[in-house]
Structures are given as structure tokens and as C-alpha cells.
Design a protein around this motif. Structure first.
Motif, PDB file in Angstrom:
ATOM      1  N   ALA A  60       0.838  -1.200   0.000  1.00  0.00           N
ATOM      2  CA  ALA A  60       0.000   0.000   0.000  1.00  0.00           C
ATOM      3  C   ALA A  60       0.873   1.250   0.000  1.00  0.00           C
ATOM      4  N   PRO A  61       0.417   2.332  -0.649  1.00  0.00           N
ATOM      5  CA  PRO A  61       1.214   3.569  -0.633  1.00  0.00           C
ATOM      6  C   PRO A  61       1.326   4.108   0.781  1.00  0.00           C
ATOM      7  N   PRO A  62       2.384   4.862   1.060  1.00  0.00           N
ATOM      8  CA  PRO A  62       2.564   5.379   2.416  1.00  0.00           C
ATOM      9  C   PRO A  62       1.411   6.290   2.829  1.00  0.00           C
ATOM     10  N   ALA A  65      -0.394   9.665   9.585  1.00  0.00           N
ATOM     11  CA  ALA A  65      -1.422   9.833  10.609  1.00  0.00           C
ATOM     12  C   ALA A  65      -1.022  11.010  11.489  1.00  0.00           C
ATOM     13  N   PHE A  66      -1.843  12.046  11.499  1.00  0.00           N
ATOM     14  CA  PHE A  66      -1.577  13.247  12.284  1.00  0.00           C
ATOM     15  C   PHE A  66      -2.490  13.291  13.500  1.00  0.00           C
ATOM     16  N   ARG A  67      -1.979  13.942  14.533  1.00  0.00           N
ATOM     17  CA  ARG A  67      -2.818  14.196  15.706  1.00  0.00           C
ATOM     18  C   ARG A  67      -2.661  15.667  16.064  1.00  0.00           C
ATOM     19  N   LEU A  68      -3.780  16.408  16.014  1.00  0.00           N
ATOM     20  CA  LEU A  68      -3.757  17.830  16.334  1.00  0.00           C
ATOM     21  C   LEU A  68      -4.032  18.023  17.820  1.00  0.00           C
ATOM     22  N   ILE A  69      -3.172  18.816  18.465  1.00  0.00           N
ATOM     23  CA  ILE A  69      -3.259  19.038  19.908  1.00  0.00           C
ATOM     24  C   ILE A  69      -3.169  20.531  20.194  1.00  0.00           C
ATOM     25  N   ASP A  70      -3.974  20.991  21.125  1.00  0.00           N
ATOM     26  CA  ASP A  70      -3.877  22.372  21.597  1.00  0.00           C
ATOM     27  C   ASP A  70      -2.602  22.496  22.434  1.00  0.00           C
ATOM     28  N   ALA A  71      -1.709  23.391  22.017  1.00  0.00           N
ATOM     29  CA  ALA A  71      -0.413  23.491  22.687  1.00  0.00           C
ATOM     30  C   ALA A  71      -0.543  23.938  24.132  1.00  0.00           C
ATOM     31  N   PHE A 105      -6.267  12.471  12.109  1.00  0.00           N
ATOM     32  CA  PHE A 105      -6.711  12.353  10.726  1.00  0.00           C
ATOM     33  C   PHE A 105      -5.579  11.730   9.922  1.00  0.00           C
ATOM     34  N   ASP A 106      -5.943  11.099   8.809  1.00  0.00           N
ATOM     35  CA  ASP A 106      -4.971  10.414   7.949  1.00  0.00           C
ATOM     36  C   ASP A 106      -4.797  11.166   6.643  1.00  0.00           C
ATOM     37  N   LEU A 107      -3.584  11.087   6.132  1.00  0.00           N
ATOM     38  CA  LEU A 107      -3.258  11.642   4.824  1.00  0.00           C
ATOM     39  C   LEU A 107      -2.601  10.519   4.029  1.00  0.00           C
ATOM     40  N   SER A 108      -3.298  10.021   3.004  1.00  0.00           N
ATOM     41  CA  SER A 108      -2.818   8.842   2.289  1.00  0.00           C
ATOM     42  C   SER A 108      -2.500   9.184   0.836  1.00  0.00           C
ATOM     43  N   GLY A 137       4.371   1.717   2.380  1.00  0.00           N
ATOM     44  CA  GLY A 137       3.458   0.936   3.201  1.00  0.00           C
ATOM     45  C   GLY A 137       3.534   1.256   4.677  1.00  0.00           C
ATOM     46  N   ALA A 138       4.572   2.005   5.089  1.00  0.00           N
ATOM     47  CA  ALA A 138       4.698   2.346   6.509  1.00  0.00           C
ATOM     48  C   ALA A 138       3.792   3.512   6.851  1.00  0.00           C
ATOM     49  N   GLU A 139       3.325   3.539   8.075  1.00  0.00           N
ATOM     50  CA  GLU A 139       2.457   4.625   8.515  1.00  0.00           C
ATOM     51  C   GLU A 139       3.205   5.493   9.509  1.00  0.00           C
ATOM     52  N   GLU A 140       3.381   6.748   9.160  1.00  0.00           N
ATOM     53  CA  GLU A 140       4.043   7.689  10.048  1.00  0.00           C
ATOM     54  C   GLU A 140       3.004   8.312  10.975  1.00  0.00           C
ATOM     55  N   LYS A 141       3.343   8.458  12.235  1.00  0.00           N
ATOM     56  CA  LYS A 141       2.448   9.109  13.199  1.00  0.00           C
ATOM     57  C   LYS A 141       3.106  10.405  13.644  1.00  0.00           C
ATOM     58  N   ILE A 142       2.431  11.517  13.376  1.00  0.00           N
ATOM     59  CA  ILE A 142       3.010  12.839  13.628  1.00  0.00           C
ATOM     60  C   ILE A 142       2.074  13.628  14.534  1.00  0.00           C
TER      61      ILE A 142
END
Length: 359
Positions: A60-62, A65-71, A105-108, A137-142
């Protein structure tokens, strides 16, 4: 009789032996020597490749995965809609995303490589970062921690205090050449702009029929900003030729400096008396504007004037017919050359007109 019985027994044993040596499934050779022929396949003959019964699954294409947080609170920004600009090299694509209950949210659909990603969420300062997508195929978590920006509230009114709805506002952080934020005043002339960096800002407001107004403010600000727009009475220009006769249908344009807001250029055609009226006076009478005029068969006219000169009006524009030039283009043997391009250069060696010869 004994001889007959022995022959029958030998025949039965031979049939059983042939049955045991037959190919599986009951298949038999069409010719008695076929099996031997197969065994005698010439050396070096090409061997049949086995058929592939299954293909390797494509990776699968890379995806990111982002996570938005209030600083400030470290709480996830759940169910929020943000805008992204994803850039790689010279290509870019905008994205609109909505986070889930955990702010994720995911960005694929990304290829491997380095991306520049800008995240914008109303009320927060934008986040700019470089992201490396390495393994297919790897999923980055940012994790993205967004800091809340400052807010600027205000109103746009006339000199008499009446609200000006639909005024276009543009904000630029001092020292930067591009607009950083924009907004429109509502039906009451009120506006609110969020997510601003603390600092000194230039705020410009424009509306058709009014002069451009610009002010400098410090953000954050304890009280609402009030911007007053003065009416633009416009100015009159009269277009004539060398003999003093009016030039109807001349295109007259005024180009005022409006910081990129609407109304930066206005134009109109002169009437039968060569007269035209335009808006576009600057808010500061000392500010300069460029006025241009053109008409077929006349030399274009351009002049930079101060706003006070236009207000004193009327502006008189002289369009000269110039000098008529005619000629023929011939080849080395003296034959006419149809459809040849002829460039007429001005004093600065700049092409001012291009013609083509006729047949």
C-alpha cells in the motif's frame, strides 16, 4: 488342463501389474513409444515454466497519521476541520481534513520523499514542517501542537460613522511583503480576524466608491480597531488629439496603489466629447497614481500624478496621432515577402508595435 490354468494366471498377474504402473487419473499414452520419447527429450531443450497460481500483493502507498493538539492545554483538537497545503518539489495540493474524536486524521496516497506541509486551523497559528516519507506501506504518526493566535476585532465605517459592509481587509505583518490574513466586514461593518502572530501589523481596507485606508496596529489589542473610509469623488479627464478635437472611445485607466486589494485599477471609455470620469483617488493626496490612455491610431499616453493633482482636475490628456510609416518587405531577388513580421522599436529599443505585411 494344468497348462491352461497356468497361462490364465500369468495373464491376470500381468494385467494387475499394468494397472499399478498406469499414470494417475487413468490417462494412457496414445502411442506405446510416447513415454520413452518424452524421456529422450534432447539435452538443452527449453523447459516449460510452471504457471503462477498467485501474485505477490502490492504494498500500500505510504500514509501519514496526524494528531492535532492544543499546545496550551495538551488536549486533542477533536472533530475540527483544518486546511492543509501539501508540497513536494514544485507540485502542491490543498487538502481539507476533519479530525476524529482523538484529534487524529490520515493523509494517504503519498509517494516516498520529503514533503512540506502547512496546517491551518481557525484561531490558531499555522504550523509549517518538513515530513519525510521513507518506507512504502509504513504509517508515520506525527503530532502537531497548535498554538492559539491573537485576535483582532474592529469595524469599518464612513467619516460620518455609518457602517461599511463588504469592505475587504488585508493584514500584513510589518517587514513581510505578502498578506498574512484577510477578511470582509459584515453587514454592520464589523470584522474579526483570529490566529494572528503578536506584533505590529498593517491593516488595509478597501470598498468600491471609497478611498483605500491603511493603519498600523499592535496585536494583541485591548480595544476594537476603527477604520474610517472616505468617499472617493473620482476625477475627470478630457482626451483630445493634436488639433484639440475630442477623441471619443479612448480607453483611460487609473492604477492606484491599493496593497493588492480590489479597486487597484479602474478604466472607462471617453464619450463623444472626449470626457471620462473615474474613481481611484488615493486616501493620501500626496500618494502617486498612474494614469494611462490609448486609442487605435494614436500614440499611447501615460503619466504618474499625485492624488492632489487629480482632485484639482480636470486632467487633460493629449493623444498624438504620431507619424505614419509605410513600406515593403522584399527578399534578395526583389520579390515581395507576404506575412513578414515588422517590429517598431521605441527610444529604449523596446518593441512598441508589431505589424505583418500583406499579400
Amino acid at each position: 488342463l494344468c497348462l491352461v490354468l497356468c497361462l490364465l494366471r500369468l495373464g491376470r498377474e500381468r494385467e494387475m501389474e499394468e494397472t499399478r504402473s498406469a499414470p494417475p487419473g487413468g490417462a494412457t499414452d496414445a502411442h506405446p513409444g510416447a513415454q520413452a520419447a518424452l524421456a529422450r527429450k534432447p539435452p538443452g531443450a527449453a523447459q516449460e515454466e510452471p504457471l503462477e497460481t498467485s501474485a505477490e500483493p502490492k504494498a500500500a502507498p505510504p500514509s501519514l497519521a496526524f494528531r492535532l493538539i492544543d499546545a496550551a492545554s495538551s488536549e486533542p483538537l477533536a472533530r475540527r476541520t483544518a486546511s492543509l497545503l501539501v508540497r513536494k518539489g514544485t507540485s502542491s495540493r490543498p487538502e481539507s481534513i476533519t479530525t476524529d474524536d482523538r484529534g487524529i486524521f490520515d493523509l494517504s496516497g503519498l509517494e516516498s520523499g520529503t514533503y512540506a506541509i502547512t496546517t491551518r486551523l481557525d484561531g490558531y497559528l499555522p504550523d509549517h514542517r518538513a515530513v519525510e516519507v521513507r518506507d512504502v506501506g509504513a504509517e508515520e504518526k506525527i503530532e502537531i501542537r497548535l498554538a492559539q493566535g491573537a485576535e483582532l476585532q474592529g469595524e469599518v465605517v464612513t467619516v460620518a460613522g455609518a457602517p461599511v459592509p463588504g469592505a475587504a481587509l488585508k493584514l500584513a505583518l510589518l517587514g513581510e511583503q505578502v498578506a498574512n490574513a484577510s477578511a470582509l466586514s459584515n453587514q454592520d461593518g464589523v470584522f474579526t480576524i483570529r490566529g494572528l502572530r503578536p506584533g505590529a501589523w498593517k491593516v488595509s481596507a478597501a470598498r468600491d466608491g471609497f478611498r483605500l485606508a491603511s493603519v498600523q496596529v499592535n496585536v494583541p489589542r485591548s480595544e476594537p480597531l476603527r477604520i474610517e473610509l472616505r468617499g472617493d469623488p473620482g476625477f475627470t479627464a478630457i482626451v483630445t488629439d493634436d488639433s484639440g478635437a475630442p477623441v471619443p472611445g479612448a480607453r483611460v485607466a487609473v492604477r492606484a496603489r491599493t496593497d493588492g486589494l480590489r479597486g487597484g485599477a479602474a478604466s472607462a471609455l471617453s464619450d463623444d466629447g472626449g470626457e471620462v470620469r473615474l474613481n481611484g483617488l488615493p486616501d493620501d493626496p500626496a500618494s502617486e497614481v498612474a494614469v494611462e490612455a490609448s486609442h487605435k491610431g494614436h500614440v499611447p499616453w501615460r503619466k504618474v500624478l499625485q492624488g492632489s493633482e487629480l482632485e484639482a482636475g480636470p486632467l487633460r490628456i493629449l493623444l498624438s496621432r504620431g507619424v505614419e510609416v509605410s513600406g515593403r518587405v522584399l527578399d534578395a531577388e526583389g520579390a515581395a515577402v507576404p506575412a513578414a513580421e515588422v517590429h517598431i522599436l521605441g527610444a529604449s529599443a523596446k518593441i512598441v508595435k508589431t505589424l505583418k505585411t500583406t499579400a
